[in-house]
Write an enzyme that holds these catalytic residues in place. Sequence first.
Site, mmCIF file in Angstrom:
data_model
loop_
_atom_site.group_PDB
_atom_site.id
_atom_site.type_symbol
_atom_site.label_atom_id
_atom_site.label_comp_id
_atom_site.label_asym_id
_atom_site.label_seq_id
_atom_site.Cartn_x
_atom_site.Cartn_y
_atom_site.Cartn_z
ATOM 1 N N ASN A 1 -4.392 -6.708 -14.182
ATOM 2 C CA ASN A 1 -4.294 -5.613 -13.202
ATOM 3 C C ASN A 1 -4.585 -4.241 -13.807
ATOM 4 O O ASN A 1 -4.251 -3.209 -13.223
ATOM 5 C CB ASN A 1 -2.935 -5.624 -12.511
ATOM 6 N N LYS B 1 -4.969 -1.361 -20.167
ATOM 7 C CA LYS B 1 -4.926 -2.702 -20.749
ATOM 8 C C LYS B 1 -6.275 -3.107 -21.357
ATOM 9 O O LYS B 1 -7.297 -2.462 -21.095
ATOM 10 C CB LYS B 1 -4.456 -3.687 -19.676
ATOM 11 N N ARG C 1 -5.412 0.130 -9.597
ATOM 12 C CA ARG C 1 -5.466 -1.323 -9.802
ATOM 13 C C ARG C 1 -6.479 -1.979 -8.869
ATOM 14 O O ARG C 1 -7.062 -3.007 -9.217
ATOM 15 C CB ARG C 1 -4.074 -1.917 -9.614
ATOM 16 N N HIS D 1 -0.626 -0.343 -16.725
ATOM 17 C CA HIS D 1 0.835 -0.511 -16.671
ATOM 18 C C HIS D 1 1.499 0.826 -16.385
ATOM 19 O O HIS D 1 1.013 1.884 -16.798
ATOM 20 C CB HIS D 1 1.348 -1.051 -18.004
ATOM 21 N N PHE E 1 4.357 -16.825 -15.697
ATOM 22 C CA PHE E 1 3.148 -16.124 -16.129
ATOM 23 C C PHE E 1 3.287 -15.503 -17.525
ATOM 24 O O PHE E 1 2.317 -14.946 -18.046
ATOM 25 C CB PHE E 1 2.782 -15.020 -15.129
#
Length: 211
Positions: free
Chosen positions: A124, A20, A114, A127, A66
């Site tokens: 986090n 990410k 994570r 993915h 979220f």
Amino acid sequence: MEVSMSPPQIYVEKTLAIIKPDVVDKEEEIQDIILRSGFTIVQRRKLRFSPEQCSNFYVEQYGKMFFPNLTVYMSSGPLVAMILARHKAISYWKELLGPSNSLIAKETHPDSLRAIYGTDDLRNALHGSNDFAAAEREIRFMFPKVIVEPIPVGQAAKDYLNLYVIPTLLEGLTKLCKQKPADPFIWLADWLLKNNPNKPKLCHHPNTEQC
């Protein structure tokens, strides 16, 4: 003393991994962990999500509280998408990732990715596809030209190889060892083409029922 050799691993499953935006600068060390954990990186691409693309990718999360923050987070910078392959890739990758909430991961799975790279329940770091159906959809989303299909495993794979591949291949390898050609790969490839048991047989007597 005999040494038992483990059979060669067959890559039977693919999963999608995403590094990410906030940890893209850690890509090299994350990839090193991935490779040392027995995965093959089949394909990789670096891209940047638009908010619309992010919404489409996380469509199953639409409507949750979220979701707006997730869209902002995932479109905040470049990310790296990878197709990972190995035996039970989906479950092994999820295990390597740890809990989705990085704060919980730091307490319960401190060695997970994570826990190491994540910040909180939203940021986090990485993915992973949740199951086979999700992996198939997500891989097609990120890599539209990739075909996701299972490969025979276990006894089915052994039976197939024993029946159709190994007998001819062993014969070719035996002759290769006797010949010892300068380029063994070209020699073996030519031999396999000439001795392919599935090669069509030409019929020289068209009037007969069988050739």
